[in-house]
Design a protein around this motif. Sequence first.
Motif, PDB file in Angstrom:
ATOM      1  N   ALA A 126     -49.012 -17.631  79.834  1.00 14.17           N
ATOM      2  CA  ALA A 126     -47.705 -17.197  78.709  1.00 14.17           C
ATOM      3  C   ALA A 126     -48.839 -17.181  77.271  1.00 14.17           C
ATOM      4  N   LEU A 146     -32.721 -16.272  79.916  1.00 14.51           N
ATOM      5  CA  LEU A 146     -34.029 -16.840  80.793  1.00 14.51           C
ATOM      6  C   LEU A 146     -33.858 -16.357  82.002  1.00 14.51           C
ATOM      7  N   ASP A 147     -35.074 -15.986  82.703  1.00 15.71           N
ATOM      8  CA  ASP A 147     -34.796 -15.577  84.062  1.00 15.71           C
ATOM      9  C   ASP A 147     -34.985 -16.879  85.097  1.00 15.71           C
ATOM     10  N   GLN A 149     -37.271 -17.731  86.578  1.00 17.44           N
ATOM     11  CA  GLN A 149     -38.589 -18.288  86.884  1.00 17.44           C
ATOM     12  C   GLN A 149     -38.815 -18.990  85.213  1.00 17.44           C
ATOM     13  N   ARG A 151     -38.849 -17.339  82.515  1.00 17.07           N
ATOM     14  CA  ARG A 151     -39.417 -16.276  81.537  1.00 17.07           C
ATOM     15  C   ARG A 151     -38.506 -15.973  80.543  1.00 17.07           C
ATOM     16  N   ILE A 191     -42.637 -10.565  75.209  1.00 19.28           N
ATOM     17  CA  ILE A 191     -41.352 -10.450  76.352  1.00 19.28           C
ATOM     18  C   ILE A 191     -41.657  -9.308  77.437  1.00 19.28           C
ATOM     19  N   GLY A 194     -43.877 -10.026  79.919  1.00 18.23           N
ATOM     20  CA  GLY A 194     -43.778 -11.146  80.794  1.00 18.23           C
ATOM     21  C   GLY A 194     -44.577 -12.451  80.273  1.00 18.23           C
ATOM     22  N   ARG A 195     -44.892 -12.442  78.916  1.00 18.24           N
ATOM     23  CA  ARG A 195     -45.676 -13.202  78.473  1.00 18.24           C
ATOM     24  C   ARG A 195     -45.108 -14.526  77.677  1.00 18.24           C
ATOM     25  N   ARG A 197     -42.166 -17.800  77.843  1.00 14.06           N
ATOM     26  CA  ARG A 197     -41.240 -18.586  78.757  1.00 14.06           C
ATOM     27  C   ARG A 197     -40.537 -19.452  77.622  1.00 14.06           C
TER      28      ARG A 197
END
Length: 226
Positions: A126, A146-147, A149, A151, A191, A194-195, A197
């Motif tokens: 990330a 927040l998912d 994982q 992320r 985001i 996917g980078r 958290r």
Amino acid sequence: MKAMILAAGKGERMRPLTLTTPKPMLRAGGKPLIVHHLENLQRAGFRELVINHAWLGTQIEEALGDGNEFGVRITYSAEGEPLETAGGIVKALPLLTESGDDWFAVINGDIWCDFDPGNLTPPAGADALLVLTDNPEHNPQGDFSLDEQGRVVKDGAEKLTFTGISLLHRRLFDGLEAGPLKLAPILHEAIARGRVRGIHHTGQWMDIGTPDRLKELDTLLARGKA
């Protein structure tokens, strides 16, 4: 690892208080907002800090000096005019990464939070770690989710509010030159890739964006409830 406190804004919503005092120097609980950050960062083990400033910034330097009084070493990044959040970070990057560490913490100077900055750990795969919290009354729609994982995603079942506390990697700003730049578009792009958290902070947090919120925080601190 170094930390940066963002202190360059004019604080126009806080007028008339900020006509003669920079927003981070406004007092709550018997001390300026920015001193709460200095003490919190020092307790978490941060010793090297960068503070950017523009509006009435000399007052910040005169009040805090080199940081020795607070057990830290402060370097200032003076801006002729406010460069927005990302612009201020880009200008300060040489100071933030001069020791060879590519990660650094960033905290908005106009918030109050009981989050422990010592919990900011560089995430694998990330470019940023954002601290999110439950939505306050003035931001009921939230900012991000927040998912499963961990992320950060733009939309999700539960929206949360960005606290203004983050851990950022210098590559997030690759190719950007110093100048007025907002952080939000940079984060949104990261985001989407996917980078980014996130951490869900369930403790206390306040965005000191109005005189009424400053009074509320002062009262809570005086009563020992914050």
